[in-house]
Design a protein around this motif. Structure first.
Motif, PDB file in Angstrom:
ATOM      1  N   THR A 126       0.824  -1.213   0.000  1.00 14.27           N
ATOM      2  CA  THR A 126       0.000   0.000   0.000  1.00 14.27           C
ATOM      3  C   THR A 126       0.860   1.266   0.000  1.00 14.27           C
ATOM      4  OG1 THR A 126      -1.635  -1.226   1.270  1.00 14.27           O
ATOM      5  CG2 THR A 126      -1.869   1.172   1.249  1.00 14.27           C
ATOM      6  N   SER A 132      -6.333  -0.066  -2.821  1.00 18.06           N
ATOM      7  CA  SER A 132      -7.043  -1.187  -3.451  1.00 18.06           C
ATOM      8  C   SER A 132      -6.553  -1.463  -4.868  1.00 18.06           C
ATOM      9  CB  SER A 132      -8.544  -0.883  -3.492  1.00 18.06           C
ATOM     10  OG  SER A 132      -9.027  -0.667  -2.188  1.00 18.06           O
ATOM     11  N   PHE A 156       0.966   2.563   5.806  1.00 17.12           N
ATOM     12  CA  PHE A 156       0.318   1.531   6.635  1.00 17.12           C
ATOM     13  C   PHE A 156       1.050   0.192   6.556  1.00 17.12           C
ATOM     14  CE2 PHE A 156      -3.667   4.031   5.460  1.00 17.12           C
ATOM     15  CZ  PHE A 156      -3.780   4.655   6.686  1.00 17.12           C
ATOM     16  N   THR A 365     -10.261  -4.738   1.140  1.00 21.78           N
ATOM     17  CA  THR A 365     -11.446  -4.288   1.882  1.00 21.78           C
ATOM     18  C   THR A 365     -12.618  -5.228   1.570  1.00 21.78           C
ATOM     19  OG1 THR A 365     -12.179  -2.896   0.051  1.00 21.78           O
ATOM     20  CG2 THR A 365     -10.726  -1.855   1.684  1.00 21.78           C
ATOM     21  N   GLU A 367     -15.276  -4.415   0.184  1.00 22.94           N
ATOM     22  CA  GLU A 367     -15.739  -4.115  -1.183  1.00 22.94           C
ATOM     23  C   GLU A 367     -14.865  -4.844  -2.207  1.00 22.94           C
ATOM     24  OE1 GLU A 367     -15.176  -1.830   1.163  1.00 22.94           O
ATOM     25  OE2 GLU A 367     -17.199  -1.118   1.571  1.00 22.94           O
TER      26      GLU A 367
HETATM   27  C1  LIG Z   1      -3.646  -1.144  10.551  1.00 26.11           C
HETATM   28  C2  LIG Z   1      -3.339  -1.346   9.102  1.00 26.11           C
HETATM   29  C3  LIG Z   1      -2.351  -2.242   8.742  1.00 26.11           C
HETATM   30  C4  LIG Z   1      -2.020  -2.424   7.390  1.00 26.11           C
HETATM   31  N1  LIG Z   1      -0.979  -3.243   7.051  1.00 26.11           N
HETATM   32  C5  LIG Z   1      -0.542  -3.260   5.766  1.00 26.11           C
HETATM   33  C6  LIG Z   1       0.666  -3.937   5.409  1.00 26.11           C
HETATM   34  O1  LIG Z   1       1.326  -4.555   6.246  1.00 26.11           O
HETATM   35  N2  LIG Z   1       1.087  -3.855   4.128  1.00 26.11           N
HETATM   36  C7  LIG Z   1       0.390  -3.169   3.176  1.00 26.11           C
HETATM   37  O2  LIG Z   1       0.837  -3.134   2.033  1.00 26.11           O
HETATM   38  N3  LIG Z   1      -0.758  -2.538   3.482  1.00 26.11           N
HETATM   39  C8  LIG Z   1      -1.232  -2.554   4.745  1.00 26.11           C
HETATM   40  N4  LIG Z   1      -2.377  -1.864   5.073  1.00 26.11           N
HETATM   41  C9  LIG Z   1      -3.097  -1.155   4.033  1.00 26.11           C
HETATM   42  C10 LIG Z   1      -4.438  -1.768   3.687  1.00 26.11           C
HETATM   43  O3  LIG Z   1      -4.260  -3.014   3.054  1.00 26.11           O
HETATM   44  C11 LIG Z   1      -5.199  -0.735   2.842  1.00 26.11           C
HETATM   45  O4  LIG Z   1      -5.575   0.305   3.720  1.00 26.11           O
HETATM   46  C12 LIG Z   1      -6.401  -1.317   2.141  1.00 26.11           C
HETATM   47  O5  LIG Z   1      -6.002  -2.236   1.148  1.00 26.11           O
HETATM   48  C13 LIG Z   1      -7.268  -0.236   1.485  1.00 26.11           C
HETATM   49  O6  LIG Z   1      -6.501   0.681   0.774  1.00 26.11           O
HETATM   50  P1  LIG Z   1      -6.710   2.255   1.042  1.00 26.11           P
HETATM   51  O7  LIG Z   1      -6.649   2.472   2.495  1.00 26.11           O
HETATM   52  O8  LIG Z   1      -5.781   2.995   0.179  1.00 26.11           O
HETATM   53  O9  LIG Z   1      -8.208   2.533   0.594  1.00 26.11           O
HETATM   54  P2  LIG Z   1      -8.729   2.829  -0.899  1.00 26.11           P
HETATM   55  O10 LIG Z   1      -8.238   1.798  -1.834  1.00 26.11           O
HETATM   56  O11 LIG Z   1      -8.475   4.253  -1.227  1.00 26.11           O
HETATM   57  O12 LIG Z   1     -10.285   2.608  -0.705  1.00 26.11           O
HETATM   58  C14 LIG Z   1     -11.142   3.585  -0.091  1.00 26.11           C
HETATM   59  C15 LIG Z   1     -12.569   3.037  -0.143  1.00 26.11           C
HETATM   60  O13 LIG Z   1     -12.964   2.851  -1.518  1.00 26.11           O
HETATM   61  C16 LIG Z   1     -13.404   1.520  -1.699  1.00 26.11           C
HETATM   62  N5  LIG Z   1     -13.066   1.047  -3.044  1.00 26.11           N
HETATM   63  C17 LIG Z   1     -11.873   1.146  -3.691  1.00 26.11           C
HETATM   64  N6  LIG Z   1     -11.939   0.564  -4.890  1.00 26.11           N
HETATM   65  C18 LIG Z   1     -13.199   0.057  -5.010  1.00 26.11           C
HETATM   66  C19 LIG Z   1     -13.894  -0.679  -6.012  1.00 26.11           C
HETATM   67  N7  LIG Z   1     -13.296  -1.056  -7.150  1.00 26.11           N
HETATM   68  N8  LIG Z   1     -15.182  -1.027  -5.780  1.00 26.11           N
HETATM   69  C20 LIG Z   1     -15.794  -0.681  -4.621  1.00 26.11           C
HETATM   70  N9  LIG Z   1     -15.193   0.013  -3.638  1.00 26.11           N
HETATM   71  C21 LIG Z   1     -13.913   0.368  -3.823  1.00 26.11           C
HETATM   72  C22 LIG Z   1     -12.665   0.713  -0.639  1.00 26.11           C
HETATM   73  O14 LIG Z   1     -13.311  -0.518  -0.378  1.00 26.11           O
HETATM   74  C23 LIG Z   1     -12.706   1.678   0.535  1.00 26.11           C
HETATM   75  O15 LIG Z   1     -13.945   1.581   1.183  1.00 26.11           O
HETATM   76  C24 LIG Z   1      -2.740  -1.712   6.402  1.00 26.11           C
HETATM   77  C25 LIG Z   1      -3.761  -0.832   6.783  1.00 26.11           C
HETATM   78  C26 LIG Z   1      -4.052  -0.628   8.106  1.00 26.11           C
HETATM   79  C27 LIG Z   1      -5.115   0.372   8.467  1.00 26.11           C
END
Ligand SMILES: Cc1cc2nc3c(=O)[nH]c(=O)nc-3n(C[C@H](O)[C@H](O)[C@H](O)COP(=O)(O)OP(=O)(O)OC[C@H]3O[C@@H](n4cnc5c(N)ncnc54)[C@H](O)[C@@H]3O)c2cc1C
Length: 379
Positions: A126, A132, A156, A365, A367
């Motif tokens: 990420t 995502s 993250f 997520t 979704e």
């Molecule tokens: C405590 C914690 C630990 C983590 N650990 C790691 C780790 O070790 N390594 C790592 O790489 N990442 C890690 N992550 C990151 C985590 O995997 C991401 O936060 C997650 O994949 C979502 O990405 P984003 O936060 O950028 O949200 P976004 O991708 O920006 O999504 C925002 C919203 O839009 C929705 N959305 C996006 N695309 C679509 C779609 N096509 N259809 C419908 N809805 C959609 C999502 O479901 C979400 O509700 C961690 C996160 C947290 C909070």
């Protein structure tokens, strides 16, 4: 068809349960208070053989199967979701790709110390602008004389603040999107690597997660993991197993919340009788018990499929989707059964409630898991 766990699984669960309840439980309070991860836990879980439960003994593992690893995560999750999360991400997202496609030297020098808990591995996928939509990552690795130059940043990253090693996802050709993604093993002490501080969060206190920055980081040719341009496929394989284990952690968390709620429903009296005698409470418990049982059954079915090397993209997404939303529902209801005491810090219900939420977000997520399932259904 035989749904009974084997004798080995029963004994393994007993050993993990004992260790989690007796040894790991003492970390819960300080982790809540300080939001720091007790690093000695990696070492002790490594020494017990739990961290590498399902890897072959010749590579430092315990030679058990993937359901055993999930039992480990479920039982740790009952005690501390925060510990369960950071150890499983270390093993399944950080170390497992090394076992999957690493060279003999990478396995010996990187994988074995990781599953012994001697070195901690963070997995950096990420980014600040990309979550995502993993194929769009902006971190790049460019070929230079004798190796690669890496530039970019990650967000993250669990275990990031204290990682020894980073399994880094970078693009070696951005025009090819997912076909241009490669994995690299980057030593966290390499010049140009900055490990950001722990990011304050809602829950899983102590499961430290931070940003990573790579400024013109030079790594040798040997840092490439597997083949150039195949990183996305390696990642998907790691993510599938990770989703199943996270689902097992959800089952553990939900079981802990349910156990507390059941006990409370029997011991707390209002209107002259135990609150569990009111249908408004007992039906909640009946629903919770049913959902936990269903999630557990499915998680271990998919864990078994992982072991059989079956394709599990759909099932892993289903397990994570159902178990994570189930854990949130169960934690919500278990807190409700406790009334005001559930909201107070005197009971662990508020912790379960906060901790459950992350499982619907990371490593796909809810979704995105629905997108995967729908795609597998041909939609
Ligand atoms: C405590 C914690 C630990 C983590 N650990 C790691 C780790 O070790 N390594 C790592 O790489 N990442 C890690 N992550 C990151 C985590 O995997 C991401 O936060 C997650 O994949 C979502 O990405 P984003 O936060 O950028 O949200 P976004 O991708 O920006 O999504 C925002 C919203 O839009 C929705 N959305 C996006 N695309 C679509 C779609 N096509 N259809 C419908 N809805 C959609 C999502 O479901 C979400 O509700 C961690 C996160 C947290 C909070």
């Amino acid at each position: 068809m035989d749904f009974r766990p084997s004798q080995e699984h029963v004994m393994f669960r007993e050993a993990v349960t004992r260790f989690a309840q007796e040894e790991l439980s003492k970390y819960v309070k300080p982790m809540e208070e300080t939001d720091t991860f007790p690093l000695e836990v990696f070492r002790s879980l490594g020494q017990m053989g739990f961290l590498g439960a399902h890897f072959p003994e010749e590579h430092g593992g315990a030679g058990a199967d993937f359901p055993s690893f999930c039992i480990f995560i479920e039982e740790v999750g009952r005690v501390s979701a925060a510990i369960a999360v950071n150890v499983l991400l270390h093993t399944l997202m950080g170390a497992a790709p090394i076992f999957l496609v690493g060279s003999d030297a990478q396995k010996r020098e990187r994988f074995v110390p990781a599953i012994r808990g001697e070195k901690i591995v963070a997995a950096g996928l990420t980014e600040p602008n990309v979550g995502s939509s993993a194929a769009d990552i902006e971190t790049t690795a460019k070929r230079v004389d004798g190796g690669w130059r890496i530039t970019g940043s990650k967000m993250f990253t669990s275990n990031g603040p204290y990682a020894d090693l980073i399994t880094l996802v970078a693009s070696t050709d951005r025009t090819k999107r997912h076909k241009g993604i490669s994995l690299f093993l980057v030593d966290s002490r390499t010049p140009g690597v900055t490990l950001g501080p722990n990011i304050p969060r809602l829950g899983i206190m102590g499961a430290e997660t931070g940003s990573l920055t790579f400024e013109d980081v030079l790594v040798p040719e040997s840092a490439l993991l597997g083949e150039e341009g195949k990183g996305f496929y390696y990642l998907m394989e790691a993510l599938n197993a990770t989703r199943v284990a996270l689902a097992a952690g959800c089952v553990g968390l939900a079981q802990a919340a349910f156990d507390r709620a059941l006990e409370y429903a029997k011991s707390r009296s209002q209107f002259g009788q135990p609150i569990g005698k009111f249908q408004g409470v007992s039906f909640k418990l009946a629903d919770m018990a049913t959902e936990i049982e269903l999630a557990r059954l499915f998680v271990y079915k998919v864990a078994w499929m992982v072991d059989q090397k079956e394709k599990v993209a759909k099932e892993a997404a289903m397990a994570k989707l159902f178990a994570s939303e189930m854990a949130t529902r169960v934690a919500h209801r278990a807190l409700q059964v406790h009334g005001g005491y559930g909201f107070s810090k005197e009971f662990p219900l508020e912790r379960y409630y906060r901790d459950a939420r992350i499982f619907e977000i990371f490593q796909g997520t809810s979704e995105i898991n629905r997108v995967i399932i729908a795609g597998q259904l041909g939609l």
